[in-house]
Design an enzyme around this catalytic site. Structure first.
Site, PDB file in Angstrom:
ATOM      1  N   CYS A 111     -12.636  44.844  14.441  1.00  9.53           N
ATOM      2  CA  CYS A 111     -12.274  46.043  14.965  1.00  9.53           C
ATOM      3  C   CYS A 111     -12.902  46.676  15.850  1.00  9.53           C
ATOM      4  O   CYS A 111     -11.376  48.324  16.159  1.00  9.53           O
ATOM      5  CB  CYS A 111     -12.414  46.465  13.410  1.00  9.53           C
ATOM      6  SG  CYS A 111     -11.125  45.191  12.129  1.00  9.53           S
ATOM      7  N   HIS A 127     -11.909  54.631  12.063  1.00  7.63           N
ATOM      8  CA  HIS A 127     -11.523  52.914  12.169  1.00  7.63           C
ATOM      9  C   HIS A 127     -10.692  53.019  10.674  1.00  7.63           C
ATOM     10  O   HIS A 127     -11.519  53.804   9.476  1.00  7.63           O
ATOM     11  CB  HIS A 127     -12.158  51.619  12.073  1.00  7.63           C
ATOM     12  CG  HIS A 127     -11.543  50.752  11.658  1.00  7.63           C
ATOM     13  ND1 HIS A 127     -10.362  50.278  12.054  1.00  7.63           N
ATOM     14  CD2 HIS A 127     -12.138  49.810  10.938  1.00  7.63           C
ATOM     15  CE1 HIS A 127     -10.500  49.281  11.242  1.00  7.63           C
ATOM     16  NE2 HIS A 127     -11.383  48.419  10.293  1.00  7.63           N
ATOM     17  N   ASN A 161      -5.403  48.494   6.747  1.00  9.59           N
ATOM     18  CA  ASN A 161      -6.736  48.348   7.843  1.00  9.59           C
ATOM     19  C   ASN A 161      -5.635  47.623   9.736  1.00  9.59           C
ATOM     20  O   ASN A 161      -4.823  46.132   9.407  1.00  9.59           O
ATOM     21  CB  ASN A 161      -7.274  47.451   7.874  1.00  9.59           C
ATOM     22  CG  ASN A 161      -8.828  47.514   8.710  1.00  9.59           C
ATOM     23  OD1 ASN A 161      -8.562  46.652  10.111  1.00  9.59           O
ATOM     24  ND2 ASN A 161      -9.592  46.328   8.222  1.00  9.59           N
TER      25      ASN A 161
END
Ligand code: UT7
Length: 345
Positions: free
Chosen positions: A114, A254, A284
């Site tokens: 990520c 994030h 996500n």
């Protein structure tokens, strides 16, 4: 000669049309809208159709970013694609993106979970600062719905698909990535891993039967890691840039979990009005999450010419990364219809 900066001159995103709500998931696994919302802040996510892949999403975002910048693929000196879900293990998806865009420059893929997009921005800035490249496309694209384990309710409800991209271009104006911090702690590898399919456990009947080809996550450990690292790396990057929290116009974290975002912002005393949140609508999306949030902030006029942004990410590795990014004051893309009103006000 002055060291050039890598100004953001264009941005674009690609979100698959199909919206999958928490209630949709509750028909597939033993979960509920209430649990998912309370634990993660997620309400819905996008998922690809059969003919969409990481490459096609990356190209969709890349095309929009180039268009917004008033450039064509022929203007690109380099393409960097951050992803952990490439179409194939090899070749790198970056070459498919280069081909589909019709570019003739170098291209490579960055696999840092990520945090991949923030790592890629930092890499791109180096190429511009050295004078090696003038115009670079940086994409974060992720197709998570094909590597999550649809029998594991603890992970499958959290992820989504999408892509976001920016074009960086050499400029004399202090803009683009002004400071960055990149971190890694491989001792936490097991907490977020796809154990099978690589050379440690090549694909076989056994790896498939044991479901080793899907992502496995120890949510509690990753949660603890994220809430420790996000504030730490944010403070570090602000220090490197010689800034304080008060100098920040927007925080773009994030998008993994609303609770983690609120905790990190709270630790630094950043009010939520200054924090971009879209995890509720996308879930996500791993390396795509920060560019998707950045694009939305730019499109909505929340991020404006001259603004100072902090980007902060964490993910598989375990890794973390943060960057202070300044938006140029005279970037033509801000005068396109979506943001014209904000740019002149
Ligand atoms: O981009 C990198 C990203 N990853 C992350 O950022 C993940 C970080 N971690 C998290 O976001 C959170 O740990 C989760 C959202 C994954 C989980 O939240 P939690 O508050 O840590 O829940 P938990 O794992 O402690 O599970 C609590 C309970 C368990 O039941 P018991 O043992 O208390 O009876 C789970 O079995 O919730 C149960 N559970 C579920 N229940 C309904 C786990 N998944 C689900 C589900 N629906 N989908």
């Amino acid at each position: 000669m002055k060291t050039p900066y890598g100004n953001i001159v264009g941005w674009g995103k690609y979100a698959p049309e199909r919206i999958v709500t928490n209630d949709d998931l509750a028909q597939r696994v033993d979960t509920s809208d209430e649990w998912i919302r309370a634990r993660s802040g997620i309400r819905e996510r996008r998922m690809v159709g059969e003919d969409e892949h990481t490459s096609t999403m990356a190209v969709g975002a890349g095309r929009e970013a180039l268009e917004r910048a008033g450039l064509t693929a022929a203007d690109l000196d380099l393409i960097i694609v951050a992803t952990s879900s490439p179409d194939y293990l090899t070749p790198p998806v970056s070459s498919q993106v280069q081909d589909l865009l019709g570019a003739s420059c170098g291209a490579f893929q960055v696999v840092v979970g990520c945090t991949g997009f923030v790592y890629s921005l930092a890499i791109a800035q180096q190429f511009i600062a050295t004078g090696a490249c003038r115009t670079i496309l940086v994409v974060g694209a992720e197709l998570t719905s094909r590597w999550i384990d649809w029998e594991d309710r603890a992970t499958c409800v959290l992820f989504g698909d999408g892509a976001g991209a920016v074009v960086l271009q050499a400029s004399d104006e202090p803009s683009g990535v002004l400071a960055f911090v990149l971190g890694s702690d491989g001792s936490g590898a097991e907490h977020l891993i796809v154990p099978g399919g690589g050379v440690a456990h090549p694909p076989s009947h056994e790896t498939v039967d044991a479901r080793l080809n899907y992502v496995r996550m120890n949510g509690r450990e990753v949660f603890k890691f994220a809430t420790r690292k996000m504030p730490e790396t944010l403070e570090a990057v602000l220090g490197k840039a010689g800034l304080t929290v008060d100098d920040l116009d927007l925080l773009i974290p994030h998008q993994a979990n609303l609770r983690i975002i609120e905790y990190a912002a709270g630790q630094l005393g950043i009010p939520m009005e200054k924090v971009v949140v879209n995890v509720d609508r996308y879930g996500n999306t791993s390396a795509a999450s920060i560019p998707l949030a950045l694009c939305e902030a730019l499109d909505e006029g929340r991020a404006r010419p001259g603004d100072t942004l902090a980007l902060v990410a964490f993910g598989a590795g375990l890794t973390w990364a943060s960057a202070v990014v300044r938006l140029g004051l005279h970037t033509p893309a801000f005068r396109t219809p979506a943001t014209a009103a904000e740019a002149v006000s």
